[in-house]
Write a protein that holds these residues in place. Sequence first.
Motif, mmCIF file in Angstrom:
data_model
loop_
_atom_site.group_PDB
_atom_site.id
_atom_site.type_symbol
_atom_site.label_atom_id
_atom_site.label_comp_id
_atom_site.label_asym_id
_atom_site.label_seq_id
_atom_site.Cartn_x
_atom_site.Cartn_y
_atom_site.Cartn_z
ATOM 1 N N ALA A 1 0.834 -1.205 0.000
ATOM 2 C CA ALA A 1 0.000 0.000 0.000
ATOM 3 C C ALA A 1 0.865 1.250 0.000
ATOM 4 O O ALA A 1 0.490 2.274 -0.582
ATOM 5 C CB ALA A 1 -0.929 -0.004 1.213
ATOM 6 N N LEU A 2 2.014 1.190 0.620
ATOM 7 C CA LEU A 2 2.911 2.356 0.598
ATOM 8 C C LEU A 2 3.339 2.647 -0.840
ATOM 9 O O LEU A 2 3.260 3.783 -1.317
ATOM 10 C CB LEU A 2 4.121 2.047 1.489
ATOM 11 C CG LEU A 2 5.143 3.155 1.678
ATOM 12 C CD1 LEU A 2 4.517 4.354 2.377
ATOM 13 C CD2 LEU A 2 6.326 2.629 2.500
ATOM 14 N N TYR A 3 3.763 1.599 -1.548
ATOM 15 C CA TYR A 3 4.266 1.794 -2.917
ATOM 16 C C TYR A 3 3.152 2.134 -3.903
ATOM 17 O O TYR A 3 3.415 2.642 -4.990
ATOM 18 C CB TYR A 3 5.064 0.563 -3.364
ATOM 19 C CG TYR A 3 6.375 0.460 -2.618
ATOM 20 C CD1 TYR A 3 7.428 1.309 -2.940
ATOM 21 C CD2 TYR A 3 6.545 -0.416 -1.553
ATOM 22 C CE1 TYR A 3 8.629 1.265 -2.246
ATOM 23 C CE2 TYR A 3 7.745 -0.472 -0.848
ATOM 24 C CZ TYR A 3 8.773 0.366 -1.195
ATOM 25 O OH TYR A 3 9.949 0.336 -0.505
ATOM 26 N N LYS A 4 1.927 1.834 -3.513
ATOM 27 C CA LYS A 4 0.785 2.188 -4.369
ATOM 28 C C LYS A 4 0.707 3.700 -4.573
ATOM 29 O O LYS A 4 0.213 4.174 -5.595
ATOM 30 C CB LYS A 4 -0.484 1.673 -3.676
ATOM 31 C CG LYS A 4 -1.773 1.939 -4.383
ATOM 32 C CD LYS A 4 -2.899 1.133 -3.750
ATOM 33 C CE LYS A 4 -3.564 1.857 -2.595
ATOM 34 N NZ LYS A 4 -4.780 1.156 -2.130
ATOM 35 N N TYR A 5 1.192 4.447 -3.601
ATOM 36 C CA TYR A 5 1.103 5.914 -3.675
ATOM 37 C C TYR A 5 2.370 6.531 -4.248
ATOM 38 O O TYR A 5 2.670 7.692 -3.988
ATOM 39 C CB TYR A 5 0.774 6.485 -2.289
ATOM 40 C CG TYR A 5 -0.567 5.979 -1.788
ATOM 41 C CD1 TYR A 5 -1.747 6.442 -2.369
ATOM 42 C CD2 TYR A 5 -0.660 5.008 -0.802
ATOM 43 C CE1 TYR A 5 -2.981 5.953 -1.969
ATOM 44 C CE2 TYR A 5 -1.891 4.516 -0.381
ATOM 45 C CZ TYR A 5 -3.043 4.991 -0.972
ATOM 46 O OH TYR A 5 -4.267 4.514 -0.574
ATOM 47 N N ALA A 6 3.134 5.732 -5.015
ATOM 48 C CA ALA A 6 4.371 6.231 -5.617
ATOM 49 C C ALA A 6 4.446 5.822 -7.079
ATOM 50 O O ALA A 6 3.823 4.851 -7.502
ATOM 51 C CB ALA A 6 5.577 5.654 -4.880
ATOM 52 N N ASP A 7 5.216 6.579 -7.821
ATOM 53 C CA ASP A 7 5.533 6.223 -9.196
ATOM 54 C C ASP A 7 6.995 5.826 -9.254
ATOM 55 O O ASP A 7 7.778 6.215 -8.376
ATOM 56 C CB ASP A 7 5.328 7.450 -10.094
ATOM 57 C CG ASP A 7 4.315 7.150 -11.167
ATOM 58 O OD1 ASP A 7 4.212 5.978 -11.564
ATOM 59 O OD2 ASP A 7 3.640 8.101 -11.605
ATOM 60 N N LEU A 8 7.355 5.095 -10.291
ATOM 61 C CA LEU A 8 8.759 4.751 -10.491
ATOM 62 C C LEU A 8 9.364 5.724 -11.492
ATOM 63 O O LEU A 8 8.760 6.005 -12.528
ATOM 64 C CB LEU A 8 8.883 3.334 -11.047
ATOM 65 C CG LEU A 8 8.528 2.190 -10.099
ATOM 66 C CD1 LEU A 8 8.560 0.867 -10.856
ATOM 67 C CD2 LEU A 8 9.489 2.157 -8.913
ATOM 68 N N LYS A 9 10.527 6.241 -11.163
ATOM 69 C CA LYS A 9 11.257 7.038 -12.163
ATOM 70 C C LYS A 9 12.592 6.354 -12.429
ATOM 71 O O LYS A 9 13.348 6.064 -11.492
ATOM 72 C CB LYS A 9 11.477 8.463 -11.657
ATOM 73 C CG LYS A 9 12.194 9.325 -12.689
ATOM 74 C CD LYS A 9 12.433 10.729 -12.179
ATOM 75 C CE LYS A 9 11.220 11.615 -12.448
ATOM 76 N NZ LYS A 9 11.426 12.979 -11.912
ATOM 77 N N ALA A 10 12.863 6.082 -13.710
ATOM 78 C CA ALA A 10 14.138 5.459 -14.086
ATOM 79 C C ALA A 10 15.067 6.547 -14.612
ATOM 80 O O ALA A 10 14.709 7.305 -15.516
ATOM 81 C CB ALA A 10 13.896 4.406 -15.149
ATOM 82 N N VAL A 11 16.254 6.637 -14.036
ATOM 83 C CA VAL A 11 17.223 7.680 -14.405
ATOM 84 C C VAL A 11 18.475 6.974 -14.917
ATOM 85 O O VAL A 11 18.895 5.954 -14.353
ATOM 86 C CB VAL A 11 17.579 8.537 -13.166
ATOM 87 C CG1 VAL A 11 18.537 9.656 -13.536
ATOM 88 C CG2 VAL A 11 16.315 9.093 -12.521
ATOM 89 N N SER A 12 19.069 7.509 -15.958
ATOM 90 C CA SER A 12 20.322 6.927 -16.442
ATOM 91 C C SER A 12 21.295 8.064 -16.712
ATOM 92 O O SER A 12 20.980 8.999 -17.454
ATOM 93 C CB SER A 12 20.058 6.118 -17.713
ATOM 94 O OG SER A 12 21.230 5.441 -18.070
ATOM 95 N N ILE A 13 22.487 8.028 -16.104
ATOM 96 C CA ILE A 13 23.451 9.133 -16.196
ATOM 97 C C ILE A 13 24.761 8.617 -16.781
ATOM 98 O O ILE A 13 25.336 7.637 -16.282
ATOM 99 C CB ILE A 13 23.707 9.735 -14.799
ATOM 100 C CG1 ILE A 13 22.383 10.254 -14.207
ATOM 101 C CG2 ILE A 13 24.736 10.846 -14.862
ATOM 102 C CD1 ILE A 13 22.522 10.768 -12.797
ATOM 103 N N SER A 14 25.216 9.286 -17.823
ATOM 104 C CA SER A 14 26.496 8.926 -18.419
ATOM 105 C C SER A 14 27.605 9.662 -17.695
ATOM 106 O O SER A 14 27.464 10.861 -17.395
ATOM 107 C CB SER A 14 26.489 9.310 -19.899
ATOM 108 O OG SER A 14 27.801 9.296 -20.389
#
Length: 505
Positions: free
Chosen positions: A489-502
């Motif tokens: 339920a905690l993660y239900k209120y979050a989105d995933l953001k994928a970051v990639s840094i060179s």
Amino acid sequence: MPVSALQTPADTLEGVLASIRALTLPDKAVIEGMEVLSASGRTFDNFSSRDGKLINKIAACDRADVDAAVHSARQAFEDGRWRALAPKVRKKILHRLADLMTGHAENLSLLESLDTGKPISDARNVDIPLAINSTRYYAEALDKVYGEVAPSPEDRLSYVVHEPLGVIGAIVPWNFPLHMAMWKVAPALAMGNSVVLKPAENSSMTALYTAQLALEAGVPAGVWNVIPGLGGEAGDALSRHMDVDMITFTGSGPIGRQLMRASADSNLKRVSLELGGKSPQIVFADSDDLDGAAANAAWGVFYNQGQVCTAASRLLVEETIKDAFVAKVIAVAKTIRVGDPFDPKTQFGAMISERQMNTALDYIEKGQAEGGKLLLGGERVRSESGGYYVAPSLLDIAQDNILAQEEVFGPVLSVLTFNDEQDAYRIANNTIYGLASGVWTSNIGKAMRAAKALKAGLVWVNGWDACDITSPFGGVKQSGFGRDRSLHALYKYADLKAVSISFKA
Ligand SMILES: NC(=O)C1=CN([C@@H]2O[C@H](COP(=O)(O)OP(=O)(O)OC[C@H]3O[C@@H](n4cnc5c(N)ncnc54)[C@H](O)[C@@H]3O)[C@@H](O)[C@H]2O)C=CC1
Ligand SMILES: O=C(O)/C=C/C=C(\O)C(=O)O
């Protein structure tokens, strides 16, 4: 504004009545940290389930108030007054809220019993402690939210973070008003979101009270707004609002469907639905605890006057033990103390409203008209009080009876029989719902097979309602989707953001 701290709970009916008379009853919305009237000045009548009399008049929020509350929540989210605080600071504030709720637990219990007609002992021992427990659980969880590092080329770092969604609209029912509210508000806040909560019109007071405690605890203004009001006004406007990122809901199937339509017609906000059930409790003849099974068969459906989404409303008992087992269930049911919700000895109080009472009585009538045999109860009781009381009721039914399919949301237990394991699972799964299910057996293999065969979000073996905040809660099929409780339920209120840094030289 509530000011009282730890109180000694009154242990007599007169004492509880005196404590209630001494309360200041919350009746205003909480928007941007202030107690406010509705923009229109309109109120709605809040009636007592205990005696049908008017309790108070509460601000009837509509679209204008919803706009103000969502705007406030959005501002709070965007300027980071809550989201950007260090996790250890947010954690401390939510623990402080749980401390304040504990200090005010008696007032919260009195308000909950007053609003809903539930026994004061249930409010004191179950509803309010569980609401506090949810607050603590998510306070404790929030600084354990880690991201991930994803596999990447050597000169690149790719990682995944959980980001709060933004503004969460929470719409909750009246059967466990504060308990259900904190199942949603606590994880949503813990994840860094802002919340606009719409309590049910029959039971707004504990949410309004607790939002004030949250301000006192240090939750910044605007982070948790509460808009009391009618479902078709405040609830509808919240569900259609273009700046709400998610609706999290517990309530009826028809309104769940409406919320999905509103999402599709507005901004495609996420929707999480915890709807009803027609939950089966299966009793096999090999159980070595038939007394325990009988107690759970009775309390599994009669608790909270049957107004529980997981109510064990279908008892499936193996044919060979039917008569003896049903006699045990009736014996337990006859011991249940039906009475005035404010009497601390009462175990079974009033139903929420005249409408809900009549729904239950109508179902009992229809069940009999379709051939069901009434074994216990079946009538209104304590009618001289003016409140809405239905006796714990039991009917012997066939599988094609309306009571085998439709949710009553009242104190009505339907008895069905089965001949073997496969028969039991087939009957158990033969509804549109899939919320909870229970099995009584002393055969571990049978328990494992049942857990696999039952189409439900919750399976309890040798105990009803056997899980707590640590397990996810929710259904399959038309009982909805999305889970309350646990870290899910905690993660239900979050989105995933994928970051990639060179970091190539
Ligand atoms: N799953 C559960 O725990 C619950 C199930 N129910 C079921 O629903 C039946 C009817 O009870 P109700 O109180 O009428 O449930 P409901 O689903 O209408 O109410 C639940 C919440 O939704 C809100 N709501 C109502 N209309 C709305 C709309 N158009 N847009 C947005 N929000 C809206 C209400 O104000 C309340 O806060 C019960 O007999 C029972 O079968 C009711 C309450 C809880
Ligand atoms: O298991 C509990 O603590 C209570 C759950 C009740 C519901 O989710 C409900 O009736 O809506």
